[in-house]
Design an enzyme around this catalytic site. Structure first.
Site, mmCIF file in Angstrom:
data_model
loop_
_atom_site.group_PDB
_atom_site.id
_atom_site.type_symbol
_atom_site.label_atom_id
_atom_site.label_comp_id
_atom_site.label_asym_id
_atom_site.label_seq_id
_atom_site.Cartn_x
_atom_site.Cartn_y
_atom_site.Cartn_z
ATOM 1 N N LYS A 144 0.967 -1.234 0.103
ATOM 2 C CA LYS A 144 0.064 -0.182 0.159
ATOM 3 C C LYS A 144 0.917 1.172 0.106
ATOM 4 O O LYS A 144 2.025 1.207 0.553
ATOM 5 C CB LYS A 144 -0.818 -0.025 1.298
ATOM 6 C CG LYS A 144 -0.142 0.264 2.488
ATOM 7 C CD LYS A 144 -1.051 0.708 3.595
ATOM 8 C CE LYS A 144 -0.666 2.163 3.903
ATOM 9 N NZ LYS A 144 0.369 2.505 4.638
ATOM 10 N N HIS A 174 -1.529 -4.845 5.724
ATOM 11 C CA HIS A 174 -0.958 -5.557 6.828
ATOM 12 C C HIS A 174 -2.080 -5.641 7.887
ATOM 13 O O HIS A 174 -2.106 -6.683 8.894
ATOM 14 C CB HIS A 174 0.354 -5.252 7.406
ATOM 15 C CG HIS A 174 0.366 -4.145 8.306
ATOM 16 N ND1 HIS A 174 0.376 -2.855 7.790
ATOM 17 C CD2 HIS A 174 0.407 -4.047 9.754
ATOM 18 C CE1 HIS A 174 0.456 -2.041 8.868
ATOM 19 N NE2 HIS A 174 0.341 -2.886 9.920
ATOM 20 N N LYS A 178 -3.534 -9.239 11.025
ATOM 21 C CA LYS A 178 -3.595 -9.241 12.391
ATOM 22 C C LYS A 178 -4.576 -10.027 12.832
ATOM 23 O O LYS A 178 -5.549 -10.261 12.526
ATOM 24 C CB LYS A 178 -3.795 -7.716 12.697
ATOM 25 C CG LYS A 178 -2.738 -6.743 12.675
ATOM 26 C CD LYS A 178 -2.984 -5.507 13.284
ATOM 27 C CE LYS A 178 -2.193 -4.180 12.909
ATOM 28 N NZ LYS A 178 -0.704 -4.403 13.555
ATOM 29 N N HIS A 236 -6.188 1.089 6.094
ATOM 30 C CA HIS A 236 -6.367 0.128 7.150
ATOM 31 C C HIS A 236 -7.837 0.389 7.887
ATOM 32 O O HIS A 236 -8.484 -0.579 8.291
ATOM 33 C CB HIS A 236 -5.413 0.506 8.397
ATOM 34 C CG HIS A 236 -3.804 0.309 7.844
ATOM 35 N ND1 HIS A 236 -3.323 -0.721 6.831
ATOM 36 C CD2 HIS A 236 -2.694 0.861 7.909
ATOM 37 C CE1 HIS A 236 -2.155 -0.508 6.482
ATOM 38 N NE2 HIS A 236 -1.697 0.253 7.434
ATOM 39 N N LYS A 337 -0.654 3.978 22.337
ATOM 40 C CA LYS A 337 -0.843 3.019 20.759
ATOM 41 C C LYS A 337 -1.812 2.319 21.405
ATOM 42 O O LYS A 337 -2.112 1.728 22.372
ATOM 43 C CB LYS A 337 0.049 2.283 20.644
ATOM 44 C CG LYS A 337 -0.020 1.208 19.394
ATOM 45 C CD LYS A 337 1.158 0.498 19.071
ATOM 46 C CE LYS A 337 0.991 -0.343 17.776
ATOM 47 N NZ LYS A 337 0.974 0.154 16.601
HETATM 48 C C1 BG6 Z 1 1.431 1.482 7.994
HETATM 49 C C2 BG6 Z 1 1.669 3.003 8.066
HETATM 50 O O1 BG6 Z 1 0.832 1.120 6.946
HETATM 51 O O2 BG6 Z 1 0.936 1.186 9.425
HETATM 52 C C3 BG6 Z 1 2.441 3.613 9.057
HETATM 53 O O3 BG6 Z 1 2.298 3.419 6.612
HETATM 54 C C4 BG6 Z 1 1.676 3.166 10.433
HETATM 55 O O4 BG6 Z 1 2.604 4.969 9.059
HETATM 56 C C5 BG6 Z 1 1.461 1.726 10.346
HETATM 57 O O5 BG6 Z 1 2.459 3.691 11.573
HETATM 58 C C6 BG6 Z 1 0.754 1.401 11.681
HETATM 59 O O6 BG6 Z 1 0.622 -0.140 11.785
HETATM 60 P P1 BG6 Z 1 0.854 -1.009 13.266
HETATM 61 O O7 BG6 Z 1 0.629 -2.374 12.611
HETATM 62 O O8 BG6 Z 1 1.748 -0.626 13.936
HETATM 63 O O9 BG6 Z 1 -0.706 -0.374 13.843
#
Ligand code: BG6
Length: 499
Positions: A144, A174, A178, A236, A337
Site C-alpha cells: 500500500k 497488513h 492481524k 487500514h 498506541k
Molecule cells: C503503516 C503506515 O501502514 O501502518 C504507518 O504506513 C503506520 O504510518 C503503520 O505507523 C501502523 O501499523 P501498526 O501495525 O503498527 O498499527
C-alpha cells in the site's frame, strides 16, 4: 501444502524487508520445518553480492531475535543488484540459475517492497523480462498505498491487468493479517449471540480508532505526500470498517468474502465534510520526552499542511446500518498506541432506574474489540450493586488473548504464508481498492483545498472535532459519547526508496 518456490523481494534491502519480510519468511519456513521448499532472492540497487546480502539477512534476523539463522541464510538466500532504471534481464538470469541449482519448478512470488511511484515501472519491467509467467505459478505482491487517488488506482489496476491476471495479484494491507482483525469474521459469524444484535435496531454507534505514539520517523519523503488519509484511512481503517459492517458472505471462499466487503463499501454515503476533522501534531511531550512538531521533523517542509490526524463520520445506506454513525479516527503522536473498535448499543427505550424515565444514556452497553495492544475484547454492562437500593455500576466481561494463547503470529508472517499458499482472502481486490478511493477522493481534495487543519500538541489525543474525541475509544470509554465541544474557534491554522 507449501509448494517449492522462489520468493523474490524487490526492495530487499529496505526497512520493510529488514524488519518484517525476512523474519517472517524465516519463521514461516524454518520454524515449520519446510525450509527446503523456499529460496529467497533479494533485489535492490545496493552494491551487494550473495554473501553481502546473507550478512544483511543475518543481521536483520538477529535484530528480530533470531540468532541461529546462519545455515538458512547461507543455503537459501541470494541477491541480485539492479541499478535504477535498469531492466530486469539480470534478475531473470539469476532466477533461472537459482531454479536450476535448487530444482525449483518455476513457482515465483515477486514482492514489491518499494515506494508507490516504483510500482508501474517495475510491473512493466517484470513483464518485459518475461517474468509475469513461468512454468509454475507467478504471484505479485503490491504494498500500500495502491495509487494516490481513484484515477491513479484505476490506472495502476489497468496497467497491472495488462501484464498479470487478477488471480496473480496480492494487494497487501497488513491490518488484514492481524489475528484480531481476522478474528472479526469469527466473532461476528460464529457467534449468534453478537450477530443477532449487529444492526440498527440494537446499535447506536460504532467507533473505529487507531491511535499511534509514533511520529513519521525517517519517512518524510513518503508521508508528506501521503498524509494520514492515504496512509491509514483509505486502507487500514476502511478495511476494519468493511469487516465490521459487511453482510455475511455466502461462504468463506475468498471471492465471497471480498464481494461482501465491496458491497458494503459501495453502500457508504458520500462523506460529509462538515464532519471531517484534520489535525497536525505540533511540539509536545510524550512519555517525558519533548517531541518535535510535524513541521520540525527531518525533511518536512516548514509550511507543510499534511494532516497527521483525521476523524470523520461514515454513514452506510443499507438495510442493516441506516442511521447508525461510524466514527473513524486515527492519529500519530498520541499518548498511547491503541487500535480498537467500540460497538455502542442503544440505551433501553425507557429508563427504569435512578428515577429518570427519559434519559437513559448512561445505560449503554458496549463491546470493545481491542485489536492492539493487549488484544482481546470486553463487553460492558450494568450490574446492581449488592445491598444498596437500586444503584447500578458498569462492569466488564473480558477475554484477553494473552490469558488463553501463547502468542499471536505477526501480521506479515500470516500474509506471506497465505501468498505462498495462493489464498487471496486477506488481500484487497481491484474493485475493492477502487471503491475505497472513491470514498476518500473528496476528503483528499478538501484537505488539499483549505479544509481547516488544527494543531494538536504531540502527546495529546488530537484536536477536538465535531464528534467523539479520540480518547473515548482509546482510553476510558464511559460517558463521553458525542458530547465533545466544537473545535475552538481560535485553533484552525490552515497555513499553520525502499520502505
Ligand atoms: C503503516 C503506515 O501502514 O501502518 C504507518 O504506513 C503506520 O504510518 C503503520 O505507523 C501502523 O501499523 P501498526 O501495525 O503498527 O498499527
Amino acid at each position: 501444502m507449501i509448494e517449492p518456490h522462489l520468493f523474490v523481494i524487490y526492495g530487499g534491502t529496505g526497512d520493510l524487508s529488514r524488519r518484517k519480510l525476512l523474519p517472517s519468511m524465516y519463521q514461516n519456513m524454518v520454524d515449520s520445518g519446510i525450509s527446503d521448499r523456499s529460496v529467497l532472492l533479494g533485489v535492490s540497487s545496493r552494491d551487494l553480492d550473495d554473501n553481502g546480502y546473507r550478512d544483511f539477512a543475518r543481521k536483520a534476523l538477529s535484530e528480530a531475535g533470531i540468532d541461529n539463522a546462519g545455515p538458512w541464510c547461507d543455503e537459501r538466500v541470494y541477491f541480485q543488484r539492479v541499478g535504477r532504471h535498469e531492466g530486469l534481464g539480470g534478475v531473470a538470469d539469476k532466477i533461472a540459475a537459482i531454479e536450476t541449482t535448487h530444482r525449483l519448478p518455476g513457482n515465483r512470488v515477486f514482492y514489491l517492497a518499494l515506494p508507490p511511484n516504483a510500482f508501474p515501472p517495475v510491473i512493466t519491467a517484470l513483464s518485459k523480462a518475461g517474468l509475469n509467467q513461468s512454468a509454475g505459478w507467478t504471484r505479485v505482491v503490491i504494498e500500500k498505498p495502491f495509487g494516490h487517488d481513484l484515477p491513479s488506482a484505476q490506472a495502476l489496476n489497468n496497467l497491472v491487468h495488462r501484464h498479470f491476471d487478477e488471480s496473480q495479484i496480492y494487494r497487501i494491507d497488513h491490518y488484514l493479517g492481524k489475528e484480531t482483525v481476522r478474528n472479526l469474521l469469527a466473532f461476528r459469524f460464529a457467534n449468534m449471540l453478537f450477530e443477532s444484535s449487529w444492526n440498527r435496531d440494537r446499535i447506536d454507534a460504532i467507533e473505529i480508532t487507531v491511535a499511534e505514539t509514533l511520529g513519521i520517523g525517517s519517512r518524510a519523503a513518503y508521508y508528506d505526500q501521503a498524509g494520514v488519509i492515504r496512509d491509514m484511512l483509505q486502507n487500514h481503517l476502511t478495511q476494519l470498517l468493511a469487516l465490521v459492517a459487511m453482510e455475511a458472505p455466502h461462504s468463506f471462499d475468498p471471492e465471497a468474502i471480498r464481494d461482501s466487503k465491496v458491497q458494503l463499501l459501495n453502500a457508504v454515503r458520500h462523506i460529509d465534510l462538515d464532519e471531517l476533522t484534520l489535525g497536525q501534531y505540533g511540539t509536545g511531550r510524550l512519555n517525558g520526552d519533548t517531541m518535535p512538531g510535524y513541521r520540525d521533523e527531518p525533511e518536512v517542509r516548514d509550511d507543510s499542511t499534511t494532516p497527521t490526524y483525521a476523524s470523520l463520520r461514515i454513514d452506510i445506506d443499507n438495510w442493516r446500518w441506516q442511521g447508525v454513525p461510524f466514527y473513524l479516527r486515527t492519529g500519530k503522536r498520541m499518548p498511547a498506541k491503541s487500535s480498537r473498535i467500540v460497538i455502542r448499543f442503544r440505551p433501553p427505550p425507557i429508563c427504569l432506574f435512578h428515577g429518570k424515565r427519559d434519559k437513559c444514556v448512561e445505560h449503554q452497553n458496549s463491546i470493545k474489540l481491542i485489536l492492539q495492544p493487549n488484544e482481546g475484547f470486553e463487553v460492558s454492562f450494568d450490574v446492581k450493586t449488592p445491598g444498596d437500593a437500586l444503584r447500578l455500576v458498569e462492569k466488564q466481561l473480558r477475554f484477553m488473548y494473552a490469558d488463553e494463547f501463547d502468542s499471536l503470529p505477526d501480521a506479515y508472517q500470516t500474509l506471506l504464508f497465505d501468498i505462498i499458499q495462493g489464498d487471496q482472502t486477506l488481500f484487497v481486490r481491484a474493485d475493492e481498492v477502487e471503491a475505497s478511493w472513491r470514498l476518500y477522493d473528496p476528503v483528499i481534495e478538501a484537505a488539499a483545498n483549505g479544509h481547516p487543519l488544527l494543531t494538536y500538541a504531540a502527546g495529546t489525543w488530537g484536536p477536538s472535532g465535531r464528534h467523539t474525541p479520540i480518547q473515548s475509544a482509546a482510553g476510558p470509554i464511559r460517558g463521553e459519547v458525542r458530547t465533545s465541544p466544537q473545535a475552538p474557534a481560535t485553533d484552525p491554522q490552515p497555513d499553520g526508496e525502499d520502505r
